[in-house]
Design a protein around this motif. Structure first.
Motif, short mmCIF file in Angstrom:
data_model
loop_
_atom_site.label_atom_id
_atom_site.label_comp_id
_atom_site.label_asym_id
_atom_site.label_seq_id
_atom_site.Cartn_x
_atom_site.Cartn_y
_atom_site.Cartn_z
N SER A 121 -7.70 -34.50 -3.90
CA SER A 121 -8.12 -33.07 -4.45
C SER A 121 -8.40 -32.02 -3.51
N GLY A 122 -8.37 -32.41 -2.07
CA GLY A 122 -8.58 -31.34 -0.94
C GLY A 122 -7.57 -30.58 -0.91
N GLN A 123 -7.85 -29.36 -0.27
CA GLN A 123 -6.96 -28.20 -0.12
C GLN A 123 -6.96 -27.68 1.20
N SER A 144 -2.01 -24.83 0.57
CA SER A 144 -1.53 -26.16 0.00
C SER A 144 -1.24 -26.05 -1.74
N THR A 145 -1.68 -25.29 -2.39
CA THR A 145 -1.76 -25.03 -3.71
C THR A 145 -0.72 -24.01 -4.19
N PRO A 146 -0.17 -23.99 -5.60
CA PRO A 146 0.90 -23.33 -5.89
C PRO A 146 0.30 -21.73 -5.80
N GLN A 147 -0.77 -21.67 -5.36
CA GLN A 147 -0.91 -20.00 -5.34
C GLN A 147 -0.13 -19.42 -4.25
N LEU A 148 0.33 -18.12 -4.59
CA LEU A 148 1.30 -17.30 -3.62
C LEU A 148 0.43 -16.40 -3.07
N PRO A 149 0.83 -16.06 -1.82
CA PRO A 149 -0.19 -15.13 -0.91
C PRO A 149 -0.09 -13.66 -1.23
N PHE A 150 0.88 -13.50 -2.42
CA PHE A 150 1.26 -12.03 -2.59
C PHE A 150 1.44 -11.85 -4.21
N PHE A 168 -9.27 -21.97 -8.36
CA PHE A 168 -10.76 -21.92 -8.35
C PHE A 168 -11.30 -22.20 -6.89
N LEU A 169 -10.87 -23.41 -6.48
CA LEU A 169 -11.43 -24.01 -5.34
C LEU A 169 -11.09 -22.97 -4.15
N LEU A 170 -9.74 -22.67 -3.87
CA LEU A 170 -9.56 -21.76 -2.91
C LEU A 170 -10.54 -20.72 -2.90
N ARG A 171 -10.60 -20.04 -4.05
CA ARG A 171 -11.17 -18.60 -4.22
C ARG A 171 -12.73 -18.89 -3.94
N VAL A 183 -9.98 -26.10 6.06
CA VAL A 183 -9.64 -27.55 5.14
C VAL A 183 -10.90 -27.75 4.10
N VAL A 184 -10.93 -27.88 2.75
CA VAL A 184 -11.98 -28.08 1.92
C VAL A 184 -11.88 -29.32 1.24
N VAL A 185 -12.65 -30.34 1.38
CA VAL A 185 -12.54 -31.73 0.65
C VAL A 185 -13.81 -31.96 -0.10
N PRO A 186 -13.56 -32.35 -1.50
CA PRO A 186 -14.65 -33.01 -2.22
C PRO A 186 -15.33 -34.23 -1.73
N GLU A 187 -16.75 -34.28 -1.81
CA GLU A 187 -17.10 -35.51 -1.36
C GLU A 187 -16.70 -36.66 -2.13
#
Length: 436
Positions: free
Chosen positions: A16-18, A32-38, A56-59, A109-113
């Motif tokens: 589930s890393g992003q 890497s998420t469906p989130q659009l930059p605009f 949530f995680l990106l924000r 890059v963010v990855v859950p433990e």
């Protein structure tokens, strides 16, 4: 940007890393998420701040970085961090990325433990299952066979428990041709395969880590080279403004001091020595001048042939701009006199100084140069061209600022091209007891 987003989406950062990319302003470039930059609002398209996205995680990751560094511009080098969110620990890596003067991004890059531990838990579960199977077989066989097979089963059980505890250096020595011997051989093969797989995984992990570290170092080195080259061309303050906005820069300064210098005797010398030696000599002289400009915190503007131009009081205002320029002019005289004695050549320097308002900035779109405009520049140039070899000629405006700290000799009225008659002075030295 869609290609970048497709690439990031194709990356598998754990379960589930992003991964996402932001500009130095905090605007989202891609993720890497469906989130659009605009977002589209009617007929308008607006960029989205990374700290305001729906994911949530990106924000929360963006907000954590903004809170830690104050703003995105505070992240100047690669960072490896960790933080806790809703009781769960996350690992975070931020790598600055710049492409010349066009791009300045941050790759996050963010990855859950839990993603790191998932594979380990799965291997432990599989190993434990194998151990339980082996143990069950050992119990069944032990109940049906004679006591002479108890010892081999005990060996198998001990080896299985060692593997469950992470010790894969296990070999069960059973010299038999029956089912127990076959089981022992299979067990040894399984242990060897697990050990081999573990070694391959560890080697791959080390290789990947080295590649990431080497690439990060290369990017950092390229960034440092670009920064150093840019700061050798433009003042730091102006370079930073051009990174943000490449439109023309023009700033007004109500009082600066400008110095023009010309090497007298350089042209005749060029006919007696080779072009390479001539350029090396000029480089030696101007490098000395550059060190003086750096010492007195003055801004070198340019060199034209054997002429040198420097200014004090910009791009950052300072009260002692005239004193700093006067000190440099006196040391330039001394440096040329010393060089003349070393070479035995007739070299002298002619210097002109003027104080007044100018406009300074950068214009055009290629081969940037930080330059000055205004009548103050023209008069300073006339002070040099109408001066005498070995002399420092200054205007009345400069004299009024410096006459209490330096010794001057009035030259009197001279005819200055485009200005008519002007009163000028020769700068001789510092006043005795005055610290330069």
């Amino acid at each position: 940007m869609s290609h970048i987003r497709q690439f990031l989406t194709s990356l598998k950062i754990g379960k589930s890393g992003q991964t996402f990319i932001v500009e130095r302003s905090g605007l989202l470039v891609a993720s890497s998420t469906p989130q659009l930059p605009f977002v589209v609002m009617g007929d308008k398209v607006e960029r989205v701040q990374a700290a305001d996205v729906d994911d949530f995680l990106l924000r929360e990751t963006a907000r954590y970085l903004e809170g830690k560094f104050g703003n995105w511009r505070g992240i100047t080098e690669a960072q490896q961090l960790d933080f806790t969110l809703h009781g769960e620990r996350y690992f975070l890596q931020v790598v600055p990325f710049a492409d010349g003067e066009n791009l300045s991004w941050l790759i996050v890059v963010v990855v859950p433990e839990a993603d790191f531990m998932e594979r380990i838990r799965a291997n432990n579960v599989m190993t434990l299952r194998l151990c339980l199977v082996a143990l069950a077989i050992a119990i069944v066989v032990g109940g049906l066979t004679a006591r002479w097979i108890t010892q081999p089963i005990w060996r198998l059980s001990k080896a299985s428990m060692a593997i469950a505890n992470g010790n894969f250096e296990q070999q069960v020595e059973i010299d038999r041709r029956d089912e127990l011997g076959i089981l022992a051989n299979a067990f040894n093969q399984m242990t060897a395969q697990i050990k081999f797989s573990q070694a391959e995984l560890a080697e791959y992990s080390r290789s990947l880590e080295m590649k990431v570290r080497d690439r990060t170092l290369e990017l950092q080195q390229e960034k440092e080279k670009s920064e150093e080259l840019l700061l050798n061309i433009l003042p730091q303050k102006i370079a930073e403004r051009l990174k943000r906005d490449q439109s023309a820069i023009a700033d007004y300064f109500d009082e600066v001091t400008i110095l023009f210098a010309d090497i007298v005797g350089f042209t005749p010398l060029s006919s007696r020595i080779s072009p390479i030696d001539l350029v090396n000599l000029l480089n030696r002289i101007f490098s000395n001048f550059d060190h003086l400009a750096e010492r007195y915190r003055l801004e070198k503007i340019k060199t034209i042939g054997d002429a040198y131009m420097v200014v004090g009081g910009l791009p950052k205002h300072r009260q002692d701009h005239a004193e700093a320029v006067a000190n440099m002019a006196l040391e330039m005289q001394a440096a040329i006199n010393q060089l003349q004695a070393e070479l035995g050549e007739s070299l002298q320097i002619r210097i002109g100084i003027n104080t007044g308002p100018v406009v300074a900035g950068v214009i055009g779109i290629k081969k940037f140069i930080y330059d000055l405009w205004g009548d103050t520049v023209n008069v300073a140039s006339r002070m040099e061209s109408s001066g005498l070899p070995g002399k420092i000629q200054v205007t009345v405006d400069t004299y009024k600022i410096l006459h209490d700290q330096y010794l001057f000799e009035p030259r009197g009225l001279i005819e200055v091209k485009g200005k008519g008659e002007m009163m000028t002075y020769w700068l001789l030295s510092r006043q005795p007891g005055k610290i330069g």
